[in-house]
Write a protein that holds these residues in place. Sequence first.
Motif, mmCIF file in Angstrom:
data_model
loop_
_atom_site.group_PDB
_atom_site.id
_atom_site.type_symbol
_atom_site.label_atom_id
_atom_site.label_comp_id
_atom_site.label_asym_id
_atom_site.label_seq_id
_atom_site.Cartn_x
_atom_site.Cartn_y
_atom_site.Cartn_z
ATOM 1 N N VAL A 9 -26.796 10.269 11.770
ATOM 2 C CA VAL A 9 -27.779 11.022 10.917
ATOM 3 C C VAL A 9 -28.742 11.734 12.001
ATOM 4 C CG1 VAL A 9 -30.230 10.856 9.957
ATOM 5 C CG2 VAL A 9 -28.068 9.954 8.781
ATOM 6 N N SER A 24 -26.497 14.451 14.128
ATOM 7 C CA SER A 24 -26.356 15.436 13.609
ATOM 8 C C SER A 24 -27.717 16.185 13.839
ATOM 9 C CB SER A 24 -26.302 15.344 11.961
ATOM 10 O OG SER A 24 -27.513 15.110 11.359
ATOM 11 N N TYR A 25 -28.845 15.893 13.820
ATOM 12 C CA TYR A 25 -29.997 16.865 13.869
ATOM 13 C C TYR A 25 -30.131 17.155 15.450
ATOM 14 C CZ TYR A 25 -34.285 13.985 14.794
ATOM 15 O OH TYR A 25 -35.107 13.093 15.285
ATOM 16 N N SER A 69 -21.584 17.398 17.355
ATOM 17 C CA SER A 69 -20.648 17.794 16.124
ATOM 18 C C SER A 69 -20.152 16.239 15.576
ATOM 19 C CB SER A 69 -19.331 18.515 16.735
ATOM 20 O OG SER A 69 -18.798 17.518 17.666
ATOM 21 N N ALA A 70 -19.892 16.502 14.293
ATOM 22 C CA ALA A 70 -19.340 15.384 13.756
ATOM 23 C C ALA A 70 -18.208 14.870 14.412
ATOM 24 C CB ALA A 70 -18.758 15.577 12.144
ATOM 25 N N CYS A 82 -29.452 25.240 9.839
ATOM 26 C CA CYS A 82 -29.126 24.065 9.701
ATOM 27 C C CYS A 82 -29.178 23.475 8.288
ATOM 28 C CB CYS A 82 -30.104 23.100 10.493
ATOM 29 S SG CYS A 82 -30.312 23.547 11.965
ATOM 30 N N GLY A 129 -27.894 17.182 5.489
ATOM 31 C CA GLY A 129 -27.133 16.101 5.652
ATOM 32 C C GLY A 129 -27.273 14.740 4.976
ATOM 33 N N GLU A 130 -26.900 13.809 5.233
ATOM 34 C CA GLU A 130 -27.121 12.702 4.674
ATOM 35 C C GLU A 130 -28.932 12.288 4.821
ATOM 36 O OE1 GLU A 130 -25.268 10.439 2.897
ATOM 37 O OE2 GLU A 130 -24.081 12.136 3.109
ATOM 38 N N ALA A 161 -27.263 19.194 8.852
ATOM 39 C CA ALA A 161 -26.063 19.072 9.298
ATOM 40 C C ALA A 161 -25.576 20.437 9.655
ATOM 41 C CB ALA A 161 -25.069 18.764 7.724
ATOM 42 N N PRO A 162 -24.523 20.937 10.401
ATOM 43 C CA PRO A 162 -24.217 22.229 10.674
ATOM 44 C C PRO A 162 -24.132 23.121 9.458
ATOM 45 C CG PRO A 162 -23.093 20.529 11.941
ATOM 46 C CD PRO A 162 -23.679 19.873 10.895
ATOM 47 N N GLU A 177 -23.791 24.054 16.352
ATOM 48 C CA GLU A 177 -24.469 23.035 16.787
ATOM 49 C C GLU A 177 -25.630 23.486 17.763
ATOM 50 O OE1 GLU A 177 -22.428 22.744 21.182
ATOM 51 O OE2 GLU A 177 -20.960 22.218 19.536
ATOM 52 N N SER A 218 -34.027 25.098 8.479
ATOM 53 C CA SER A 218 -33.107 24.359 7.577
ATOM 54 C C SER A 218 -33.723 24.472 6.318
ATOM 55 C CB SER A 218 -33.257 22.851 8.232
ATOM 56 O OG SER A 218 -34.110 22.172 7.419
#
Lengths: 555, 306
Positions: A36, A39-40, A44-45, A110, A113-114, A119-120, A125, A201
């Motif tokens: 988490v 990601s911020y 990258s994943a 942005c 995400g979770e 998340a992108p 990035e 975001s």
Amino acid sequence: MSEVNFEGAGRPLGKLEQELISSYMAKGVSRRSFLVRGSYLGLSAAFLGSIVAACGDDEEGGGDSGGAGEVKEGGTLRVASQRPGSPLDPVGMDNLGTYTVVSTCLEYLCGPGEGAALAPMLAEEWSPNDDGSVWTFKIRKGVKWHDGGELTAADVVATLDRLSVGNLAAYIVEGAATAVDDSTVQVTLNAPDGQFPYQLSVYNPQSLITPADFATGTVLNDRKTGTGPFKLESYDSAIKAVFVRNDEYWGGKPKLEKVEFIFSDDIDTQINGVIAGEADAIVLFAVVGGDALLNNGDVTVESVKGASHRQLWMNTREGNFTDVRVRQAVALGIDRQQLLDVVLQGRGVIGNDHPIAPTYEYFDASQAQRTRDIEKAKSLLAEAGKEGLAVTMFVPDLVEIPQLAELMQSQLKEIGMDVTLNVISTDTFYDSWCKVYDSTNEPAGCDGGEEFGIVDYGNRGTPDVYLVKAYSTGEWNSAHYVSEEFRAAVAAYQAALTVEERKAPIAEIQRIANEDVPYVIPYFYDSLFAYKKNVAGIRATGLGHFYLNSAGFTS
Amino acid sequence: MLVTLWLLATIVFLLVSVLPGNVGRKVLGPFAPEAEVQRYNQAIGTDRPLLQQYFTSIRRAFTLDFGKSYGTREDVRDMVLDALGRSGKLALLAFVLTIPISIVAGIIAARRQDKITDRVIVNAGLASSSIPEFVTASVLLSIFAVQLGWGKAFANPPDNAGPIEQLQYLVLPATAMAIAYFGYIARMTRAGVITALHADYTRTATMKGLSKRQVMVRHVLRNALAPTITVISVQIGYLFGGIIGVEKVFNYAGLGSLMLGAVGAHDVPVLQGAVMLVGMIYMVSTLLADLLIAYLNPRIRLGATK
């Protein structure tokens, strides 16, 4: 542990990223939390995954939504949605109904995400400099505008310039964003901020990226553009918005051929539409009034966890609640689990009288949960000389709040409190809640207002608004709460650049708020959305965004 | 009529100015900064002296230029006229359903006065007209649209729908309205027909050897329907009032939904536009009814020319 390849990040890692990786390797951070936070920070994943794998920690499955594989191509998804209350102007819009429509075409740097993570989206990035005062965003390549042309750094710079005079005025000045090259944007902030990407975001709905020549005030129905998975085909604010698939979507061709948002001011009508089979999904609804969906076998209801909550304020400076023992008695007198179960059918998590939701990465889970203790509450009231306290509770007639107030009233009766409810329309409620903010009244809080009542707070990506406006500067400080210790902790939290650095002041914030109890926070509630059983792949944020790029029909 | 219009515009203005709350605050939301709210109020003119606002509002009423919606910033005249078109369609269908049925029912009841048929019609009419439209609408919606799937829960037809398809969408809300007006019109017809049946001219007509049918059409109905027509014309105004609840239940984008939404959002220009339009419809329908009655009843016509 096998060797970690930092080259995989594709860019030099700054202090914040290195610190996160080392604390994860030292097992100071859980796998989920690592993903988490990474990601911020714009990692990258793939890179995060490689580190997780190197640490031999990848046994848990990914957070894939599943079901998307079974989705068939084609079809029109009809979505019941709140009527847009403002024009389709991405900068000027101010309500969820408009967010839903506009964010189907336009996208953020942005994405969601979770939990509260990012998340992108249009940015592949992003990364800060060492003190978080300059952020660099790598813009996704090959993204096409619906009305022609390709997304470039110039579009992002122009968007940020437009936002710098209003929405983002507190963060950047005009010219703060510069294009380093065609796909890199550097943003210099007015002051360091380790959480700046949140401002670009879904958590700042107006920060959608628009083309460089998109003048402020332009409405989407006049200029149909965007980078999103669906293109606006037609719009009638009274009836519906129709979208068609964007075959060139950067995230892959969407499954659905068309999407229709069918507008209504009334949630019952929207729910009826879903049950009658005239809508396949509903963007947002509440437990109260949502029984027909919650108990329907043909419908899947999903919860979005967040920081939305209710505050029961008590004026700490005048009246019946100046003694902290009285406030603690109220907090001990309520049965949070019962409130959550009865009022919200358990759709949420119980609160601990501070505004830090468990979805925030720096949430301190080690703090003891306050539970109901009638005897202790009674004795605290007795000690404070307030046995049999009779007060009026101000309650806005909004969603589940009247029911919450009624149940609290009966629970508080058991500790000997006599609460009278005054339920008022939201048209006038906000005048009695916290009268117009008077800066000369600092630090006493907002001017006037009632001593006891419940107010609503929506979901935020970071808790700053709650901590500053409700607990500190006074604008929404209906408890008139003043604590130098608390303000110092908030200042320390805001000065921190990493999640690790934020943890200590946040733990302090949780402790002080819980002990001083200017506000009882009974629960953080989930946002709900629903769709028919033959639909899959929808993602919602609870803020009006309804992401349908992977959605479709399964049968 | 101009005086009535002026009175209406004045009343609307007065009602709107006593609505609680600050317009800017309401539109921008409880958490908007105070400076934004003030800027908004300045832009739309709610910070100006009341008298100045009043003259603006009267000028707008007479030029049918209501400005732009506070919410969507769309032109109010366009919004209101679009909505009127949709409401008109629904009202027309409700009329087409209700008038022949209720007039025929009224005539049957009158001819079978005090018999069982009469009792059934009268009581059914009484029951149907005492249930508010939105209740009937909700019941029809949950039985036919939600449970049985025989009608539509969202009544807005698709853009390219033909007449038959549009009918499928509108039949449930129109029925809800028809049920509410059935009783009133049927009872008025019944009363008128009974009076006419007992009148001297009817006896004369029967005595001079006219057939039952001729008596009914030439003498009874011509006289009996005058009060019914008055009622129907007044109902046109009511129809646009009652339509509010029905449109809301069926999410139909007509004048009623527009007005309700405008009240909720404090969208004053839209509210003014919609109310003025409904007022005008009311006036025009009453005028038309007077003319129709004059045409049907020579006594009124001749009296007027004396």
